[in-house]
Scaffold this motif. Structure first.
Motif, PDB file in Angstrom:
ATOM      1  N   UNK A 100      -2.973   8.955  -4.457  1.00 27.27           N
ATOM      2  CA  UNK A 100      -3.525   8.500  -5.735  1.00 27.27           C
ATOM      3  C   UNK A 100      -4.753   9.347  -6.024  1.00 27.27           C
ATOM      4  N   UNK A 101      -4.841   9.817  -7.241  1.00 28.92           N
ATOM      5  CA  UNK A 101      -6.011  10.562  -7.676  1.00 28.92           C
ATOM      6  C   UNK A 101      -6.913   9.630  -8.463  1.00 28.92           C
ATOM      7  N   UNK A 102      -8.129   9.454  -7.998  1.00 31.37           N
ATOM      8  CA  UNK A 102      -9.082   8.553  -8.635  1.00 31.37           C
ATOM      9  C   UNK A 102     -10.023   9.402  -9.485  1.00 31.37           C
ATOM     10  N   UNK A 103      -9.983   9.248 -10.821  1.00 32.35           N
ATOM     11  CA  UNK A 103     -10.844  10.070 -11.677  1.00 32.35           C
ATOM     12  C   UNK A 103     -12.318   9.843 -11.385  1.00 32.35           C
ATOM     13  N   UNK A 104     -13.065  10.931 -11.488  1.00 29.77           N
ATOM     14  CA  UNK A 104     -14.516  10.858 -11.354  1.00 29.77           C
ATOM     15  C   UNK A 104     -15.123  11.478 -12.605  1.00 29.77           C
ATOM     16  N   UNK A 105     -16.293  12.036 -12.486  1.00 31.76           N
ATOM     17  CA  UNK A 105     -16.947  12.633 -13.648  1.00 31.76           C
ATOM     18  C   UNK A 105     -16.189  13.828 -14.188  1.00 31.76           C
ATOM     19  N   UNK A 106     -16.522  14.245 -15.410  1.00 31.13           N
ATOM     20  CA  UNK A 106     -15.794  15.351 -16.047  1.00 31.13           C
ATOM     21  C   UNK A 106     -15.945  16.682 -15.314  1.00 31.13           C
ATOM     22  N   UNK A 107     -16.983  16.830 -14.510  1.00 33.33           N
ATOM     23  CA  UNK A 107     -17.210  18.082 -13.789  1.00 33.33           C
ATOM     24  C   UNK A 107     -16.859  17.983 -12.311  1.00 33.33           C
ATOM     25  N   UNK A 108     -16.128  16.935 -11.922  1.00 33.76           N
ATOM     26  CA  UNK A 108     -15.790  16.743 -10.513  1.00 33.76           C
ATOM     27  C   UNK A 108     -14.288  16.624 -10.331  1.00 33.76           C
ATOM     28  N   UNK A 109     -13.814  17.101  -9.192  1.00 34.67           N
ATOM     29  CA  UNK A 109     -12.420  16.898  -8.840  1.00 34.67           C
ATOM     30  C   UNK A 109     -12.192  15.412  -8.585  1.00 34.67           C
ATOM     31  N   UNK A 110     -10.967  14.939  -8.771  1.00 34.72           N
ATOM     32  CA  UNK A 110     -10.709  13.522  -8.483  1.00 34.72           C
ATOM     33  C   UNK A 110     -10.798  13.250  -6.986  1.00 34.72           C
ATOM     34  N   UNK A 111     -11.142  12.025  -6.655  1.00 29.85           N
ATOM     35  CA  UNK A 111     -11.084  11.577  -5.266  1.00 29.85           C
ATOM     36  C   UNK A 111      -9.618  11.314  -4.926  1.00 29.85           C
ATOM     37  N   UNK A 112      -9.263  11.492  -3.680  1.00 31.99           N
ATOM     38  CA  UNK A 112      -7.868  11.318  -3.256  1.00 31.99           C
ATOM     39  C   UNK A 112      -7.794  10.175  -2.259  1.00 31.99           C
ATOM     40  N   UNK A 113      -6.889   9.235  -2.517  1.00 31.75           N
ATOM     41  CA  UNK A 113      -6.674   8.089  -1.637  1.00 31.75           C
ATOM     42  C   UNK A 113      -5.186   7.970  -1.362  1.00 31.75           C
ATOM     43  N   UNK A 114      -4.832   7.717  -0.100  1.00 31.76           N
ATOM     44  CA  UNK A 114      -3.429   7.509   0.250  1.00 31.76           C
ATOM     45  C   UNK A 114      -3.047   6.054   0.000  1.00 31.76           C
ATOM     46  N   UNK A 115      -1.826   5.862  -0.409  1.00 31.14           N
ATOM     47  CA  UNK A 115      -1.267   4.524  -0.543  1.00 31.14           C
ATOM     48  C   UNK A 115       0.165   4.574  -0.017  1.00 31.14           C
ATOM     49  N   UNK A 116       0.727   3.418   0.278  1.00 30.91           N
ATOM     50  CA  UNK A 116       2.071   3.369   0.830  1.00 30.91           C
ATOM     51  C   UNK A 116       2.960   2.581  -0.119  1.00 30.91           C
ATOM     52  N   UNK A 117       4.030   3.216  -0.541  1.00 34.92           N
ATOM     53  CA  UNK A 117       4.981   2.611  -1.474  1.00 34.92           C
ATOM     54  C   UNK A 117       6.314   2.397  -0.777  1.00 34.92           C
ATOM     55  N   UNK A 118       6.751   1.155  -0.765  1.00 35.28           N
ATOM     56  CA  UNK A 118       8.048   0.812  -0.190  1.00 35.28           C
ATOM     57  C   UNK A 118       8.727  -0.214  -1.079  1.00 35.28           C
ATOM     58  N   UNK A 119      10.039  -0.255  -0.996  1.00 39.90           N
ATOM     59  CA  UNK A 119      10.808  -1.293  -1.675  1.00 39.90           C
ATOM     60  C   UNK A 119      10.487  -2.642  -1.019  1.00 39.90           C
ATOM     61  N   UNK A 120      10.645  -3.748  -1.749  1.00 40.05           N
ATOM     62  CA  UNK A 120      10.302  -5.065  -1.190  1.00 40.05           C
ATOM     63  C   UNK A 120      10.936  -5.346   0.176  1.00 40.05           C
ATOM     64  N   UNK A 121      12.209  -5.006   0.349  1.00 44.52           N
ATOM     65  CA  UNK A 121      12.871  -5.314   1.622  1.00 44.52           C
ATOM     66  C   UNK A 121      12.285  -4.500   2.791  1.00 44.52           C
ATOM     67  N   UNK A 122      11.777  -3.315   2.517  1.00 45.43           N
ATOM     68  CA  UNK A 122      11.147  -2.514   3.569  1.00 45.43           C
ATOM     69  C   UNK A 122       9.795  -3.121   3.956  1.00 45.43           C
ATOM     70  N   UNK A 123       9.026  -3.575   2.963  1.00 45.54           N
ATOM     71  CA  UNK A 123       7.766  -4.267   3.280  1.00 45.54           C
ATOM     72  C   UNK A 123       8.051  -5.472   4.175  1.00 45.54           C
ATOM     73  N   UNK A 124       9.089  -6.230   3.851  1.00 43.92           N
ATOM     74  CA  UNK A 124       9.426  -7.413   4.667  1.00 43.92           C
ATOM     75  C   UNK A 124       9.736  -7.002   6.105  1.00 43.92           C
ATOM     76  N   UNK A 125      10.535  -5.957   6.282  1.00 44.94           N
ATOM     77  CA  UNK A 125      10.880  -5.489   7.631  1.00 44.94           C
ATOM     78  C   UNK A 125       9.643  -5.027   8.397  1.00 44.94           C
ATOM     79  N   UNK A 126       8.784  -4.259   7.746  1.00 43.77           N
ATOM     80  CA  UNK A 126       7.566  -3.763   8.400  1.00 43.77           C
ATOM     81  C   UNK A 126       6.669  -4.907   8.841  1.00 43.77           C
ATOM     82  N   UNK A 127       6.462  -5.869   7.974  1.00 45.88           N
ATOM     83  CA  UNK A 127       5.586  -6.988   8.310  1.00 45.88           C
ATOM     84  C   UNK A 127       6.155  -7.835   9.445  1.00 45.88           C
ATOM     85  N   UNK A 128       7.444  -8.058   9.430  1.00 42.35           N
ATOM     86  CA  UNK A 128       8.074  -8.811  10.524  1.00 42.35           C
ATOM     87  C   UNK A 128       7.947  -8.047  11.837  1.00 42.35           C
ATOM     88  N   UNK A 129       8.077  -6.727  11.777  1.00 41.26           N
ATOM     89  CA  UNK A 129       7.931  -5.891  12.973  1.00 41.26           C
ATOM     90  C   UNK A 129       6.538  -6.042  13.586  1.00 41.26           C
TER      91      UNK A 129
END
Length: 166
Positions: A100-129
């Motif tokens: 994810x690119x988080x906008x900052x000031x007009x003269x700055x590069x965006x901040x970068x943050x990782x996020x994890x995207x999964x389908x609902x059934x994959x989230x369920x499997x991961x959490x149960x694990x």
């Protein structure tokens, strides 16, 4: 150049509108899980009892919760404690770690943050694990009175009675 995660999340709320003083019902304290004002479930997702505490790990001003590392969340919840988070649903075919690119000031590069995207059934499997039970993950439909059509992925899990070894 990339920022630390905390700096990026501190920057994010500056690019967003501030929370309203009251919601549509006139409440001064409320909880939204979706990106649509006064839409979807509220704090009842957390099943709070008098004296319970909540840690909001979300970005922004703390108006919404987000996700954490699963082993850390599990280890720090009491048995029966609830982990709940919401985010936009994944784009079909784009799963796993995303940037994810988080906008900052007009003269700055965006901040970068990782996020994890999964389908609902994959989230369920991961959490149960990781030792969670009573796991649900579903996409809440967008507000019918809004022109935007992207729903919200809402994930909820309860910590089991036994600690997990990771």
């Amino acid at each position: 150049m990339s920022d630390t995660r905390s700096a990026a999340w501190d920057e994010y709320p500056r690019s967003k509108p501030q929370r309203r003083p009251t919601n549509a019902r006139g409440d001064t304290t409320w909880f939204n899980w979706t990106q649509y004002a006064d839409h979807g479930p509220g704090a009842e997702v957390l099943n709070l009892k008098a004296g319970d505490s909540v840690l909001d790990l979300g970005c922004g001003s703390g108006g919404n919760a987000a996700h954490s590392l699963l082993p850390v969340a599990h280890a720090n919840l009491k048995p029966g404690g609830v982990l709940a988070f919401s985010q936009r649903p994944p784009v079909e075919g784009c799963y796993g770690c995303q940037a994810s690119y988080i906008p900052r000031g007009p003269d700055e590069d965006p901040a970068i943050v990782k996020r994890w995207d999964y389908a609902p059934e994959i989230w369920c499997s991961l959490l149960k694990e990781y030792g969670f039970w009573e796991v649900t993950a579903k996409v809440l439909a967008a507000c019918e009175h809004d022109r935007r059509t992207t729903g919200t992925l809402l994930v909820r899990a309860v910590r089991g009675d036994q600690p997990q070894l990771f």
